[in-house]
Structure formats: structure tokens, C-alpha cells
Motif scaffolding. Structure first.
Motif, short mmCIF file in Angstrom:
data_model
loop_
_atom_site.label_atom_id
_atom_site.label_comp_id
_atom_site.label_asym_id
_atom_site.label_seq_id
_atom_site.Cartn_x
_atom_site.Cartn_y
_atom_site.Cartn_z
N GLN A 34 0.80 -1.22 0.00
CA GLN A 34 0.00 0.00 0.00
C GLN A 34 0.84 1.28 0.00
N LEU A 35 2.07 1.22 0.53
CA LEU A 35 2.91 2.41 0.57
C LEU A 35 3.58 2.66 -0.78
N ASP A 36 4.32 3.77 -0.86
CA ASP A 36 4.97 4.13 -2.12
C ASP A 36 6.35 3.50 -2.28
N ASP A 37 6.76 2.70 -1.30
CA ASP A 37 8.03 2.00 -1.39
C ASP A 37 7.94 0.75 -0.53
N VAL A 38 8.90 -0.15 -0.73
CA VAL A 38 8.88 -1.43 -0.02
C VAL A 38 9.43 -1.29 1.40
N GLY A 39 9.22 -2.33 2.20
CA GLY A 39 9.83 -2.39 3.52
C GLY A 39 8.87 -2.55 4.67
N GLY A 40 7.63 -2.05 4.54
CA GLY A 40 6.72 -2.13 5.67
C GLY A 40 7.28 -1.37 6.86
N ARG A 41 7.45 -2.06 7.98
CA ARG A 41 8.03 -1.41 9.15
C ARG A 41 9.50 -1.06 8.92
N ALA A 42 10.10 -1.67 7.91
CA ALA A 42 11.49 -1.36 7.55
C ALA A 42 11.55 -0.31 6.44
N TYR A 43 10.55 0.54 6.37
CA TYR A 43 10.51 1.64 5.42
C TYR A 43 11.70 2.59 5.69
N VAL A 44 12.12 3.31 4.68
CA VAL A 44 13.25 4.23 4.80
C VAL A 44 12.77 5.67 4.63
N ARG A 45 13.21 6.53 5.53
CA ARG A 45 12.92 7.96 5.42
C ARG A 45 14.19 8.67 4.96
N ARG A 46 14.06 9.46 3.89
CA ARG A 46 15.19 10.25 3.36
C ARG A 46 14.83 11.72 3.41
N ALA A 47 15.72 12.53 3.96
CA ALA A 47 15.44 13.96 4.08
C ALA A 47 16.73 14.73 4.23
N GLU A 48 16.90 15.76 3.42
CA GLU A 48 18.01 16.70 3.54
C GLU A 48 19.37 16.02 3.57
N GLY A 49 19.50 14.99 2.76
CA GLY A 49 20.77 14.28 2.66
C GLY A 49 20.96 13.16 3.67
N PHE A 50 19.99 12.98 4.59
CA PHE A 50 20.07 11.94 5.60
C PHE A 50 19.23 10.74 5.17
N THR A 51 19.69 9.56 5.54
CA THR A 51 18.93 8.32 5.31
C THR A 51 18.67 7.67 6.67
N PHE A 52 17.39 7.44 6.97
CA PHE A 52 17.00 6.86 8.25
C PHE A 52 16.23 5.57 8.03
N ASP A 53 16.72 4.47 8.58
CA ASP A 53 15.88 3.28 8.68
C ASP A 53 14.80 3.60 9.70
N MET A 54 13.53 3.40 9.33
CA MET A 54 12.46 3.75 10.24
C MET A 54 12.13 2.63 11.22
N GLY A 55 12.61 1.43 10.93
CA GLY A 55 12.27 0.30 11.78
C GLY A 55 13.47 -0.48 12.23
N PRO A 56 13.51 -1.78 11.93
CA PRO A 56 14.56 -2.65 12.46
C PRO A 56 15.96 -2.24 12.01
N THR A 57 16.90 -2.36 12.95
CA THR A 57 18.29 -1.98 12.67
C THR A 57 19.29 -3.05 13.11
N VAL A 58 18.83 -4.06 13.85
CA VAL A 58 19.72 -5.09 14.38
C VAL A 58 19.55 -6.36 13.55
N LEU A 59 20.63 -6.82 12.94
CA LEU A 59 20.61 -8.06 12.17
C LEU A 59 21.40 -9.13 12.91
#
Length: 541
Positions: A34-59
Motif C-alpha cells: 500500500q505504501l509508495d516503497d517497499v519495507g513495511g516497518r522497515a521503510y526508509v525515510r530520506r530527508a536533507e541528505g540523511f537516510t534513516f531506517d524507520m524500523g529494524p536496525t539489528v541483524l
């Protein structure tokens, strides 16, 4: 021969992993997101040159990732060992250096993170948590020497739980009560059904050590006071295979998995919100036959797999007339995990900055009482604990030169409480940021800050479609574990399956990958997939 078709609702890591496995089983699979990109809770937010994982970060457990990148069309390898000898042998398994296997490395770079976590206590002391036995014992000796002997006993108890609960039973699908009853005596003998915090408290006298060795279930939505002690296995999962990071962020892993899926012939459709799962009566059966999108378009399929939230799947996508087991009252009765406030921010680096780590756990002055406020009372307390993630310490490319990209995650009650996040969200975010500055974690943060945004439980509920704004699906507790957790094969609807953190075995990145394999195995059995494909033998198309 006409291929059978499958639709996966949602492109979370569990959904994509399941879609890859369906393609390897020979199904023509489409993911609808339903969103405009893949990932679900692992969606990515990009703003002003920054990249933020919005969800899980521990592999963790990187060989689960390697297994997905090793699959081929019509070659599923579902019966291959879940834990091959080379990942169990300490002389061979990879826990340092390059974390990704040869097939993973064709798609992305995964690197180890050390220490796994730096755990800060309210008095300013800290514990660097990793797999080095010498270091762990030195940390205990420095902070709580009275607990050294207790740690040795805890270590052996956790090892036994890991061996039985993860290595031997981790991939067991508890589809019937009988399948669970057979393992209960072993779990009782191991002490694995008592609350984790109770188990830990038997071995450690120090409050600090009790916190260090019980906090990890919070990373998968569990209350340490309530999760069964089988979750002590997390300690050994990390100790055995380490903690890792995908260069480029978790979003890079998601994109690599999508690339693999598409190379196998699968398709992804974005902006495709599902309005309902289509059900037909066929004799006494109710059978899933596809989905209808919010646009009114109908997509037919031989089977449907929902990677959407468990409660949302049943309450919103399936008419109650078709639900004999997962009735409204049953679905609503299940306890949901806590939610999250996550603040994403970018700030300028300065010489002399405190020595923070990639993963930082900052504990507040209270532990047990705060957990009770979050999970049971569902109130927003004056104090808080948080997980501060600074991935640019490992991968500077996620921020403009001279800056860090960070997020801080605060466990908060889900929306079944009475908190008005539209009213309190901004002030609470200010409070958390001021804390990081005032306590010296990031000095002068306000004047160095160049970007800030945040999400509250409303985001999880309204954007991600998580019932009650839960952050991790159904809460992991004894009465919602194994057979008592939502099932991967729907009891109500034939040819409908579920995958992801709300199903068995549970939440967390490795668990949702395990969930995908468990669901794929049930599908292979139900659809009588050619045994040669299941075993991994090349089959002419």
C-alpha cells in the motif's frame, strides 16, 4: 504447464522472504504494497541528505539471509538443514570480518557491529555487551563482582534453552495443541516457561546485571517481566552469530531482497492498498481466491499470504461471516505489544564528542515499574528508557559529510491507552532530545541539530495499519507463544496464510525470516509441490 499464482499482502522483510520462497517453489508471485516503497516497518525515510531506517536496525543470524540469496526458481531447498554444520562450528562460522556469505555478498555488504550494545545506566556507568567471554566477565567484575558466579550458571542455563528452544524447536510449526504438548516437559525442565526476569533474577543479585541480561525482548516487543524464559535464547543467538549491520542501512537489505525476488520472476506493485481478501464458498470450505484493491480492481490468485498485521488481516480484510476461529472477540482479546515513539535526527559532528556506539541502550531510573507503566497501565510516565541508534559511526554515507544520522526509539504504550499523541507528541520529543543534551550524551544538541522528525503510535496504527498502534504485533508472552500464537495457516480460510512478526515463531528480523520458511513449508505440503523442487533438485520447466 500453467503455474500457480500467489499474492503476498505487504512488503515487510517477512513478506518479501516468503515471496522469494514461493518463487523458488514455482509459484508466480506478486507482492502488493500500500505504501509508495517497499519495507513495511522497515521503510526508509530520506530527508536533507540523511537516510534513516524507520524500523529494524539489528541483524543477527546472517546465514538466514544467505539462505534466501541462495534460492533459485523451482529449487526451494526447504528440506536442507536449518542450521548447517558450518554455521554451528565455532571454527567455521563467521562472526567477525565480512558477515555476509558468498551469495549475500553479490547483493550487499553486511558487517559486524562491536560491541553489540553499549548499555548505559541512569548513574552514568555503562556495560559493553558482546560475545567476548573475557570482556563480558570483566564488565561484570567491574560493575557487580558478586554476580560473576551467577553469570556462569546463567550462561549454562541460556545455552541449554538456546539448544532446545532455538536449534531444535525454532522451526517447529505448532499447528495443533498436540504438537506443543510434546515439548512442554522439556521446557519445564529447563525453566523456560517462567518469566524471563524471574529466571535472570535467580542468577543475578545486582539490578544492573538483571537489566543487562533481560532487556533484549524489548527489541521484539516483549515485556521482560512477562515473556517466557525461553527468550533467554536471544543471548545465545547473538553470542553465537553476532550482531550485524547492512551497509546502506536495513533498507539496503530490503532492496537487495526485492532485487532477488524480481530476478526469480516475481513482481512488486506499490501503492496497491488491499481492501479485502476475496473468499468463495466451495462446499463446506471457505477458500481465498485473491484480493480486491481499494481502487476496486480484483487480483485473482490460487493462494494469498498476508504480511499485514495479524489483527488487521482478520478484522479489516476478511468478513466476519467467514471467521469461525478468528472471531472479532478472539482477535481483540490477544494482547498487543507496546508501541514506539521514534525520533529521527541529524546533527553536526564535533571534536570531543562522547564515545557513543552504533547501538546504545539508555536505561532510565526505573526498570520494573516503567515496564508496568508501558505494558499494563498504559500511561506515559515522566521517565523513559531509549535505544539510541547512530549508524553513521559504521556507515558515514547515510548523512552529509560532517554529520551523523541518528534515531532514538522510546518504548511507549500502544493506543489502547488514553494518550492523545497529537497533543503530547511534540512536547515528548522535545523532552527526549533535551535529555540527550542535558545528560551529556550529545552536548549542545539543540544548536547542532539540522534535521528532526518523529513518529508516534499513530503512525503505526494509521500508516502501517497496525492494530492499536502496536510496534511488534502480538505481544510475546507465554499465553501467546508457540501453538497459542496466531497460526501461519489460517484455521478459517483455505489457501490463506500469514507471515511475519504476528505469527509463529514471533518478532525480530531473524524470526520473520523463520516465519517465511515455516509458512512456505506449509504451502508446499498443502499444494503438493513436486518433492524435487522442495529438496532443491533442478527441475526442467
Amino acid at each position: 504447464m500453467t503455474s500457480r499464482t500467489a499474492i503476498v499482502i505487504g512488503s515487510g522483510i517477512g513478506g518479501i522472504a516468503c515471496a522469494i520462497r514461493l518463487q523458488s517453489l514455482g509459484f508466480d508471485t506478486q507482492i502488493v504494497e500500500q505504501l509508495d516503497d517497499v519495507g513495511g516497518r522497515a521503510y526508509v525515510r530520506r530527508a536533507e541528505g540523511f537516510t534513516f531506517d524507520m524500523g529494524p536496525t539489528v541483524l543477527t543470524v546472517p546465514h538466514f539471509i544467505e539462505e534466501l540469496f541462495s534460492l533459485e526458481r523451482n529449487r526451494a531447498m526447504l528440506n536442507a538443514p536449518d542450521f548447517p554444520e558450518d554455521v554451528l562450528d565455532e571454527r567455521q562460522r563467521v562472526t567477525s570480518g565480512i558477515s555476509g556469505g558468498p551469495n549475500t555478498s553479490r547483493y550487499l555488504d553486511i558487517v559486524p557491529v562491536l560491541p553489540f550494545y553499549r548499555i548505559y545506566f541512569d548513574d552514568g556507568s555503562f556495560f559493553d555487551y558482546d560475545a567476548d567471554p573475557v570482556n563480558v566477565r570483566a564488565q561484570i567484575a567491574r560493575l557487580a563482582p558478586e554476580d560473576l558466579e551467577g553469570y556462569e550458571r546463567f550462561h549454562e542455563a541460556a545455552r541449554a534453552i538456546f539448544k532446545r528452544g532455538f536449534l531444535e524447536l525454532g522451526y517447529t510449526y505448532f499447528g495443533s495443541l498436540g504438537s506443543m504438548l510434546g515439548v512442554v516437559p522439556d521446557l519445564l525442565k529447563l525453566g523456560a516457561v517462567q518469566p524471563l526476569f524471574s529466571l535472570v533474577s535467580k542468577y543475578f543479585k545486582s539490578d544492573k546485571m538483571r537489566q543487562v541480561f533481560s532487556f533484549e525482548p524489548l527489541l521484539i516487543g516483549g515485556n521482560p517481566l512477562k515473556v517466557p524464559a525461553i527468550y533467554a535464547m536471544i543471548h545465545f543467538v547473538e553470542k553465537t552469530w553476532g550482531v550485524h549491520f547492512a551497509m546502506g542501512g536495513t533498507g539496503a537489505l530490503v532492496n537487495a531482497l526485492v532485487r532477488k525476488f524480481e530476478e526469480l520472476g516475481g513482481t512488486v506493485r506499490l501503492g496497491a492498498e488491499v481492501a479485502r481478501i476475496d473468499i468463495e464458498k466451495q462446499g463446506r470450505k471457505r477458500v481465498a481466491t485473491g484480493v480486491t484493491l481499494a481502487s476496486g480492481e480484483r487480483l485473482a490468485a490460487d493462494l494469498v499470504i498476508s504480511n499485514a498485521d495479524y489483527a488487521t488481516t482478520y478484522l479489516k480484510l476478511i468478513d466476519k461471516a467467514y471467521r469461525r476461529i478468528n472471531r472479532d472477540a478472539v482477535v481483540r482479546f490477544r494482547k498487543q505489544s507496546m508501541s514506539l515513539m521514534v525520533i529521527y535526527f541529524g546533527y553536526a559532528i564535533r571534536d570531543g564528542d562522547p564515545d557513543l556506539r552504533h547501538h546504545n541502550i539508555i536505561l532510565g531510573p526505573r526498570y520494573e515499574e516503567l515496564l508496568t507503566d508501558i505494558f499494563e497501565r498504559k500511561i506515559l510516565a515522566e521517565d523513559f528508557s531509549q535505544y539510541l541508534h547512530i549508524p553513521t559511526l559504521t556507515d558515514p554515507s547515510l548523512a552529509p559529510a560532517g554529520h551523523h544520522a541518528a534515531y532514538t526509539l522510546i518504548p511507549v504504550p500502544n493506543t489502547l491507552g488514553d494518550i492523545d499523541w497529537d497533543s503530547v507528541g511534540e512536547g515528548f520529543a522535545d523532552k527526549v532530545m533535551h535529555f540527550l543534551e542535558a545528560r551529556g550524551y550529545i552536548p549542545n544538541l539543540a544548536e547542532r541539530l539540522v534535521y528532526r522528525s518523529y513518529v508516534t503510535p499513530n503512525y503505526f496504527e494509521q500508516v502501517l495499519g497496525a492494530y492499536a498502534g502496536n510496534g511488534f504485533g502480538v505481544e510475546p508472552r507465554l499465553t501467546q507463544t508457540a501453538f497459542f500464537r496466531p497460526h501461519n495457516r489460517s484455521e478459517d480460510i483455505t489457501n490463506l496464510y500469514l507471515v511475519g512478526q504476528g505469527t509463529q515463531p514471533g518478532g525480530g528480523t531473524p524470526s520473520v525470516m523463520m516465519s517465511a520458511k515455516m509458512t512456505a513449508r506449509e504451502i508446499a505440503r498443502d499444494f503438493a509441490v513436486d518433492p524435487r523442487i522442495v529438496e532443491g533438485t533442478p527441475v526442467p520447466v
